[in-house]
Design an enzyme around this catalytic site. Sequence first.
Site, mmCIF file in Angstrom:
data_model
loop_
_atom_site.group_PDB
_atom_site.id
_atom_site.type_symbol
_atom_site.label_atom_id
_atom_site.label_comp_id
_atom_site.label_asym_id
_atom_site.label_seq_id
_atom_site.Cartn_x
_atom_site.Cartn_y
_atom_site.Cartn_z
ATOM 1 N N GLY A 1 5.176 -0.909 2.536
ATOM 2 C CA GLY A 1 4.281 0.225 2.405
ATOM 3 C C GLY A 1 5.015 1.557 2.409
ATOM 4 C CG HIS B 1 -0.178 -0.072 2.532
ATOM 5 N ND1 HIS B 1 0.303 1.022 3.189
ATOM 6 C CD2 HIS B 1 0.175 -1.139 3.288
ATOM 7 C CE1 HIS B 1 0.900 0.668 4.307
ATOM 8 N NE2 HIS B 1 0.854 -0.656 4.392
ATOM 9 C CG ASP B 2 -0.421 4.227 1.179
ATOM 10 O OD1 ASP B 2 -1.328 4.865 0.626
ATOM 11 O OD2 ASP B 2 -0.596 3.563 2.226
#
Length: 260
Positions: free
Chosen positions: A139, A121-122
């Site tokens: 992440g 994520h991200d």
Amino acid sequence: MAGIHPSAVVAEEAQIGPGCAIGPFCVIGPEVVLGADVNLKSHVVVTGDTHIGDGTEIYPFAVIGEIPQDKKFGGERTQLRIGARNRIREHVTMNTGTAGGGGLTRVGDDGLFLAGCHVAHDAQIGDRVVLVNSVAIGGHCIVEDDVIVGGLSGVHQFVRIGRGAIIGALTMVANDVIPHGLVVGPRGELDGLNLVGLKRKGVKRSDITALRAAFQMLKDGEGTFQDRARRLADESDSDFVQQMVAFILGASDRNFLTPR
């Protein structure tokens, strides 16, 4: 016209571009947008608010756009954006973002993501990046253009890897890596420059010489790592050295791998 195998499950709301090929037993969610000529071989899951650019190929058992593997994720609406002409091999996973990380995971153009690798994520992945088998990108990481990460390596969350760097196989990268750096070892150490990559890109000999001199100053010069970088900013007129300096002096949530 798109070619969709009868066994594929494609939500009516999904946007499928011209020339797409969706193979047997693929599952496409309602918020998915596929550009032109995207090819999903078979058994591919694409879900969430996910856009995939023109000409990207995805191989069997990849899962693209699922929710983050993060306990803080509370079901908020987040996104995954993948560029054009990527090759995403078997069992690759790429997750959407989190509200705390900006809500967006982004992958650039012309990447190669080999079997079993993970983009968390991200993360922000640049153009022409190669992640070899079973690489894990944590992440919030930033991986700039033309980076190669060797097989079975891990990149700690919030780490930045500068453009043109190369990470050897079986390496744990826990701190930022300067542009064009060479990192090797079970606990990654900055061991030099990615000279092979620079030569393959046709970088001028004068720039390679300037980078080697800059690396030596970062390694052996007086003062802190940041002090040495500031001196390089004043002393070098090489665009490649200035790119390295800007990276070192930029905002970061991690320390740097420094030359050993």
